[in-house]
Write a protein that holds these residues in place. Structure first.
Motif, PDB file in Angstrom:
ATOM      1  N   ASP A 168     -10.095  27.699  21.823  1.00 10.77           N
ATOM      2  CA  ASP A 168      -9.812  26.563  20.951  1.00 10.77           C
ATOM      3  C   ASP A 168     -10.605  26.667  19.656  1.00 10.77           C
ATOM      4  O   ASP A 168     -11.709  27.235  19.610  1.00 10.77           O
ATOM      5  CB  ASP A 168     -10.168  25.250  21.658  1.00 10.77           C
ATOM      6  N   LYS A 169     -10.044  26.095  18.616  1.00  6.96           N
ATOM      7  CA  LYS A 169     -10.691  26.098  17.304  1.00  6.96           C
ATOM      8  C   LYS A 169     -11.933  25.206  17.321  1.00  6.96           C
ATOM      9  O   LYS A 169     -11.971  24.175  18.007  1.00  6.96           O
ATOM     10  CB  LYS A 169      -9.694  25.592  16.254  1.00  6.96           C
ATOM     11  N   MET A 170     -12.935  25.584  16.555  1.00 10.40           N
ATOM     12  CA  MET A 170     -14.125  24.762  16.402  1.00 10.40           C
ATOM     13  C   MET A 170     -13.783  23.474  15.672  1.00 10.40           C
ATOM     14  O   MET A 170     -12.953  23.455  14.769  1.00 10.40           O
ATOM     15  CB  MET A 170     -15.196  25.532  15.619  1.00 10.40           C
ATOM     16  N   ASN A 171     -14.434  22.386  16.069  1.00 14.14           N
ATOM     17  CA  ASN A 171     -14.276  21.109  15.381  1.00 14.14           C
ATOM     18  C   ASN A 171     -14.630  21.280  13.903  1.00 14.14           C
ATOM     19  O   ASN A 171     -15.659  21.868  13.558  1.00 14.14           O
ATOM     20  CB  ASN A 171     -15.190  20.069  16.036  1.00 14.14           C
ATOM     21  N   ASP A 172     -13.780  20.751  13.010  1.00 12.39           N
ATOM     22  CA  ASP A 172     -13.984  20.945  11.563  1.00 12.39           C
ATOM     23  C   ASP A 172     -15.317  20.374  11.087  1.00 12.39           C
ATOM     24  O   ASP A 172     -16.008  20.976  10.256  1.00 12.39           O
ATOM     25  CB  ASP A 172     -12.842  20.301  10.774  1.00 12.39           C
ATOM     26  N   ASP A 173     -15.690  19.189  11.584  1.00  8.17           N
ATOM     27  CA  ASP A 173     -16.960  18.584  11.171  1.00  8.17           C
ATOM     28  C   ASP A 173     -18.149  19.425  11.629  1.00  8.17           C
ATOM     29  O   ASP A 173     -19.135  19.577  10.897  1.00  8.17           O
ATOM     30  CB  ASP A 173     -17.082  17.167  11.732  1.00  8.17           C
ATOM     31  N   THR A 174     -18.047  19.960  12.846  1.00  6.57           N
ATOM     32  CA  THR A 174     -19.116  20.816  13.360  1.00  6.57           C
ATOM     33  C   THR A 174     -19.252  22.054  12.492  1.00  6.57           C
ATOM     34  O   THR A 174     -20.373  22.469  12.152  1.00  6.57           O
ATOM     35  CB  THR A 174     -18.822  21.227  14.813  1.00  6.57           C
TER      36      THR A 174
END
Length: 252
Positions: A219-225
């Motif tokens: 899964d893609k990393m959270n954008d805010d993270t």
């Protein structure tokens, strides 16, 4: 009867060092070690120098390649050496003229790759954000040092490359350390690999395969993270750029 390595890829972990090693060993002047990630100078040092020699080709094998190609070398890759001061000291004592290769990756991508590797291998259920929280607190509350980069779950600390590189530069001159970026290698494989071969004092060689590191789907990393980590690494990357005298495209 057996030789010691002419080069070692010392890191960084989860930056494509195994793929890089395989491509280096495509060169007709290079004979590979028995396997990659030998780990002699850290976890296997107790096995002794004769065991380490047994991992490499015989002098007779190298002589045969040298007669045919004009040059012959061998080497290994162990990316866990990068943060290990004992490994550095042992290498310098045994192989003071060794050529060192450092393969670096965008530290945000590197950390997320290592996290997903831990998920695959150990089945942890913590989210990425939960998993990195103790390491982030450690970075915030303690003065940074190389020992911190080697801690088991220090996947963010391991991306603070300048601390680890400075440790190696204390004992090895700059002209014995070649630094490359995984992204640049994937974009310009022939050019970058020929730069590596030049560093190893070998003739140019055009690879038959395009560079490709091991890829897994996750899964893609959270954008805010991701944005927070980019900002966290920005000043550390700036220190790295200063000591390698160039910038890398890691700010996105």
């Amino acid at each position: 009867m057996r030789t010691l390595p002419n080069f070692i890829i010392i890191g960084a972990m989860k930056s494509g060092s195994t793929s890089l090693y395989n491509y280096i060993c495509e060169h007709p002047c290079i004979l590979p070690a028995a396997y990659d990630e030998i780990g002699f100078f850290d976890s296997n040092f107790h096995l002794g120098l004769n065991w380490y020699r047994s991992m490499f080709p015989t002098k007779k094998q190298l002589d045969a390649v040298r007669r045919k190609e004009g040059a012959a070398i061998t080497g290994e890759d162990t990316p866990f050496y990068f943060w290990n001061k004992d490994a550095r000291d042992r290498i310098q004592k045994l192989l003071p003229k060794i050529k060192l290769i450092l393969n670096l990756r965008n530290p945000v991508d590197r950390a997320f790759s290592e996290y997903n590797n831990v998920v695959r291998e150990k089945g942890i259920t913590l989210s990425f954000e939960e998993y990195i929280k103790p390491d982030l607190e450690n970075i915030e509350n303690n003065s940074l040092d190389v020992a911190q980069c080697g801690q088991k779950s220090a996947i963010i600390s391991r991306g603070i490359y300048f601390i680890q590189l400075k440790m190696w530069q204390e004992l090895f001159p700059h002209d014995q350390i070649f630094i490359l970026d995984t992204n640049e290698l994937s974009q310009k494989p022939i050019k970058i690999m020929n730069d590596v071969f030049k560093f190893l004092e070998l003739p140019e060689h055009n690879l038959q395969r395009k560079f490709q590191s091991k890829k897994f789907v996750y899964d893609k990393m959270n954008d805010d993270t991701r944005k927070k980590l980019i900002e966290l690494y920005r000043p550390y990357n700036a220190k790295l750029y200063k000591i390698i005298n160039r910038t890398l495209d890691w700010e996105k």
